[in-house]
Design a protein around this motif. Structure first.
Motif, short mmCIF file in Angstrom:
data_model
loop_
_atom_site.label_atom_id
_atom_site.label_comp_id
_atom_site.label_asym_id
_atom_site.label_seq_id
_atom_site.Cartn_x
_atom_site.Cartn_y
_atom_site.Cartn_z
N CYS A 48 1.04 -1.10 0.08
CA CYS A 48 0.17 0.12 -0.08
C CYS A 48 0.94 1.27 -0.15
O CYS A 48 0.38 2.24 0.35
N THR A 49 2.17 1.06 -0.23
CA THR A 49 2.98 2.39 -0.11
C THR A 49 2.80 3.40 -1.16
O THR A 49 2.48 3.45 -2.27
N GLY A 54 6.71 13.16 -0.62
CA GLY A 54 7.59 12.73 -1.28
C GLY A 54 8.45 11.67 -0.37
O GLY A 54 9.34 10.95 -0.77
N ILE A 55 7.92 11.41 0.91
CA ILE A 55 8.49 10.01 1.89
C ILE A 55 7.44 8.96 1.53
O ILE A 55 6.32 9.06 1.60
N ALA A 56 8.12 7.59 1.63
CA ALA A 56 7.23 6.51 1.49
C ALA A 56 6.68 6.21 2.62
O ALA A 56 7.32 6.39 3.77
N VAL A 57 5.10 6.12 2.69
CA VAL A 57 4.67 5.68 3.76
C VAL A 57 3.71 4.59 3.46
O VAL A 57 3.11 4.30 2.32
N ARG A 58 2.99 3.75 4.54
CA ARG A 58 2.33 2.78 4.38
C ARG A 58 0.78 3.48 4.61
O ARG A 58 0.32 3.55 5.65
N SER A 59 0.20 3.40 3.52
CA SER A 59 -1.04 4.02 3.58
C SER A 59 -2.33 3.35 4.26
O SER A 59 -3.24 3.88 4.53
N CYS A 60 -2.09 1.99 4.71
CA CYS A 60 -3.03 1.29 5.38
C CYS A 60 -2.95 1.60 6.69
O CYS A 60 -4.00 1.29 7.62
#
Ligand code: FES
Ligand code: FES
Lengths: 151, 749
Positions: A48-49, A54-60
């Motif tokens: 779900c990244t 601009g920073i990679a996050v886990r959208s879940c």
């Protein structure tokens, strides 16, 4: 329910939803942006990244109430037609098998290269640690990241 | 030049028609007897692997090839059309590939399983392309008033050199539809292949990397609701009651109700496998709302009684017994201990192994175990269903659409003609999506709601619902004489609930005195085919044991295997050996050469293994380095004999995946149980291999031969587990007998 204005891929969306709703499900169920995948729901697989400024996050694990006016980018917003260097490298190496994990892999890889244009092998492994590929395309992913970092 | 018949008796395999806007359409169906030796035909599970397809050539020369088989990441959607395009002699750039739906009159028996798609499709796909080419040539010959055999084709063009005529396929396509279907068509010589054997990119590549909707979970339709289910928390339990009072008032919730996937009088089909027949269902507007309601839903569970069910398994009726009770991994350990001490069912015996073990100067005995595994496809189970009294439309990821259509027809009491199934690209299969209970559930829920519904399993639902790889045990014994010569071999293998043994596989056939026994013990934890069923354990166990046998004899592990294979080739023991010893030896020799086996680096610890399954041969050398006490897989060499390789780079990718998957499961993964409750339910507790743990490099080599292609989805997976165990021993001095090696305890938990 609460009102939110959400900035996704440069567009603002008005939403009236439960404030605890994770961005993953906002994207998939409310905005019809289904490139962002569900794999675990607990920030363990990386499918779900997305990018938050601009920073990679886990959208879940990212409730809509915590996003505010920050900018979200999804795989659909990474480039118009797949011409982002990371996407091109993915095609060059023909990385995907089932392909399900790959948009998350690409989002993690592109955020890594944004922050560090020439990552070492160890830095690639550390940055990609949170993205599982059940089909086992890891060696190709690494090769594609190296190709993209040289371009 | 080889020719191929387009009919058997009066039945033609090809139908032709004119396309509405001009052009030709050829539809073709599967032909098992086409060009196959009787031996091969006997080996075919006919009901499972029929392949049909069609191709269209438009007036503009564009060729559309329907890819008949489900795509689960094995890349058949690219490689099967490549075979058609080769014989058609068309430019690959002019080819459009589409995924065929199930349930038109054109398609029957579409299935992904057993690494069979390419193997079974090879001849029919070639014939389809060659027939179309022949009919185009007939049309050109008629138009130009020349002999058909003077016409040559090249990259989508028809050419008559003597008269200087040349035209594209498109301009002859409509006329070609009026030509006779030839009874026999010539096939290209392998040396003339231009597409087969060259690497072509995944036809869905761009869609995948740009996040286009491709998967079942991405599907949506107007008025669609989201459904999730709650299944019992433990194997051996069933639903007692549902108290919806609190959950029903949650926002977005439409309805909460229990369903029975199959009713009492339902006769179970082969793939209706399902641990929990009765589940509670929550239907609502959006996924998150349903997930939240699920958290507060109150359910009561009770112990389920033992069951005895009849299952119709491809024409046979099998009785399946499910015991009652709440099982734990420690009970399974006891089963292993108890059963492995008793005599099992003898499935193969050569010579007099008992006598040889009695007179042996030395015996080594080792036991190997592995736990249950969950498939954990990256895309969890899901399906879309829109069921009305008139029709049922189903869309989603399924490896066995036709078999499931039967189940759904039975469950809904609806004619098959009224049921449409569309297959989406699958976010992984590994065998899991052979069993389609989630389709039936979706259909039952949609019918109840009178509305389209997408059923979604959460990761936890997916991981804890069963259909696991069984837990296995193997006891190996080898007897040696006073000169350290191997004189007898014994394997006793079993599992919960099935044995991993394949009676006539190597080293059967290579040892004069050989005994193989098997056992099994029932369980209410359900199992299903998992990438390379049975081989996915027994290969690693056998290959690790052979390593110890070679060590005991003071022999090089590759040379020792080659010696056995030479014996099996020249002077085989018994008649039913299911492998070709020379091809087996071929991959070992190739891996030995490519890895520079004989002069390797001192700091690198090497393990080797080889295995034959699903009609293909694979040998590995795995190089380990120890860094800060951690084993790092530096490089894996993989030699494969799967006959002709259609799409080399894609095949390499699949083999690399098999290697990573094999190392991952052998090292890290396990499903364990306490009182029926799975102790792992998501990726925080269930460990899958990650980036840094994968080999740094994988080198894949294919044997160059002209044998018709065989499977590749499964064969690279099993042997690498043995190579890993053998390399770990070299690196650490410790043998690993129990998967996952990271804990190395039987049924670790
Ligand atoms: S779905 Fe978010 S990390 Fe797995
Ligand atoms: S390509 Fe299938 S999970 Fe990564």
């Amino acid at each position: 329910m609460a009102q939110f204005q959400l900035n996704v891929n440069g567009k603002t969306h008005e939403l009236n939803v439960d404030p605890t709703t994770p961005i993953l499900w906002i994207l998939r169920d409310h905005l019809n942006l289904v490139g962002t995948k569900y794999g675990c729901g607990i920030a363990q697989c990386g499918a779900c990244t997305v990018h938050l400024n601009g920073i990679a996050v886990r959208s879940c694990q990212l409730p809509i109430s915590s996003v505010g006016s920050n900018k979200l980018t999804t795989i659909e917003g990474l480039s118009e037609n797949g011409e982002h260097p990371v996407q091109k490298a993915w095609l060059e190496h023909d990385v995907p098998q089932c392909g399900y994990c790959q948009s998350g892999q690409i989002m993690s890889a592109s955020a890594l290269l944004e922050a560090n244009a020439n990552p070492t092998e160890e830095e690639i492994e550390a940055a990609m640690h949170g993205n599982i590929c059940r089909c086992g395309t890891y060696t190709r992913i690494k090769a594609a990241i190296k190709t993209a970092s040289n371009s | 030049m080889k020719t191929i018949k387009t009919s058997i008796g009066r039945r033609s395999f090809i139908k032709r028609s004119t396309l509405a806007g001009g052009g030709i359409m050829l539809s073709f169906n599967w032909l098992t007897s086409c060009d196959m030796s009787p031996k091969q035909v006997k080996a075919l599970p006919k009901e499972w692997f029929k392949i049909n397809g069609f191709l269209k050539i438009g007036e503009n020369g564009l060729v559309t090839i329907m890819s008949p088989n489900p795509e689960i990441g094995q890349n058949v959607k690219t490689s099967m059309p490549m075979i058609v395009a080769e014989e058609l002699d068309v430019d690959w750039n002019d080819v459009i590939v589409e995924q065929a739906p199930l349930n038109t009159s054109l398609f029957k028996r579409q299935l992904a399983g057993g690494s069979q798609s390419i193997r079974q499709g090879w001849n029919s796909l070639r014939m389809a392309g060659a027939t179309a080419r022949n009919m185009l040539a007939q049309a050109a010959a008629q138009t130009w008033g020349v002999e058909v055999n003077e016409i040559i084709t090249q990259k989508g063009y028809l050419i008559h050199e003597a008269s200087g005529n040349k035209t594209g396929f498109g301009s002859m396509a409509s006329l070609a539809a009026e030509m006779e279907i030839p009874e026999e068509v010539p096939l290209k010589d392998l040396a003339d292949f231009k597409i087969i054997g060259t690497s072509r990119k995944n036809v869905d590549g761009t869609k995948i990397v740009t996040g286009k909707p491709l998967y079942g979970l991405d599907y949506s339709a107007e008025n669609m609701l989201i459904a999730m289910l709650v299944h019992p928390p433990a194997f051996g339990m069933q639903l007692k009651s549902v108290d919806a009072s609190k959950a029903a008032s949650m926002p977005g919730v439409k309805k909460i109700f229990p369903i029975k996937t199959h009713l009492e009088d339902y006769s179970l089909g082969a793939l209706d496998n399902d641990a929990f027949n009765e589940v509670a269902v929550i239907v609502g507007d959006s996924t998150w709302e349903v997930m939240k309601a699920k958290e507060v839903l109150k359910t009561e569970w009770e112990l389920a009684p033992a069951k005895k069910e009849e299952l119709s398994f491809f024409g046979r009726t099998v009785t399946v017994e499910t015991p009652a009770g709440l099982e734990s991994s420690k009970d399974h350990r006891q089963v292993f201990d108890k059963m492995s001490k008793k005599k099992g069912n003898v499935v193969r015996k050569d010579g007099d192994p008992e006598k040889m073990f009695k007179k042996a100067a030395k015996i080594i005995e080792r036991t190997y175990t592995c736990p249950f595994l969950a498939h954990n496809t990256m895309e969890p189970m899901n399906f879309f269903a829109d069921v009305t009294s008139e029709r049922a439309n189903l869309v989603g990821p399924i490896q066995t659409p036709e078999i499931m259509e039967e189940s759904i027809s039975k469950r809904l009491g609806m004619d098959k003609e009224k049921i449409d199934i569309q297959m989406t690209r699958m976010g992984g299969g590994f065998g899991r999506r052979l069993y389609g209970h989630f389709m039936t559930e979706a259909a039952v829920i949609s019918k109840e709601m009178g509305q389209p519904v997408k059923l979604i399993y959460s990761r936890e639902d997916d991981m804890t619902q069963g259909t696991y790889r069984p837990a296995y045990h193997a006891l190996y014994r080898a007897a040696f004489d006073e000169n350290n010569k191997l004189i007898a071999f014994h394997v006793r293998a079993g599992g919960i609930p099935e044995s991993p043994l394949v009676a006539n596989r190597f080293p059967a056939g290579a040892v004069d005195h050989y005994l193989a026994e098997e056992w099994s013990e029932k369980s209410n934890i359900t199992v299903g085919a998992f990438r390379a069923p049975r081989s996915n354990f027994i290969a690693g166990a056998e290959q690790a044991f052979l390593d110890e046998v070679a060590e005991t004899m003071g022999k090089d592990p590759i040379d020792f295997r080659l010696e056995l294979l030479r014996k099996a080739e020249k002077n085989p023991v018994g008649e039913n050996n299911d492998y070709e010893a020379s091809r087996y030896a071929g991959v070992l020799e190739l891996v030995k050469e490519k890895s520079n086996w004989t002069d390797s680096d001192q700091n690198v610890h090497r393990g080797t293994a080889a295995y034959f399954c699903h009609n293909s041969y694979v040998a590995n050398v795995l190089d380990l380095e120890v860094k800060n006490g951690n084993p790092i897989v530096k490089k894996v060499y993989c030699a494969i004999d799967c006959g002709i390789v259609v799409n080399p780079d894609a095949a390499t990718n699949l083999a690399e995946g098999g290697v990573v998957d094999g190392i991952g499961h052998a090292m890290y993964s396990a499903m364990t149980f306490k009182d029926g409750v799975p102790e792992q339910n998501n990726f925080d507790t269930y460990r899958l291999i990650r980036h840094g743990e994968a080999p740094k490099e994988i080198e894949v080599h294919f044997l160059d031969n002209q044998i018709d292609p065989t499977g590749l989805g499964e064969p690279p997976f099993p042997p690498i587990m043995g190579a890993m165990a053998n390399a770990l021993y070299k690196a650490t001095g410790v043998r690993h007998y129990n998967q996952p090696f990271i804990t190395d305890k039987p049924l670790a938990g």
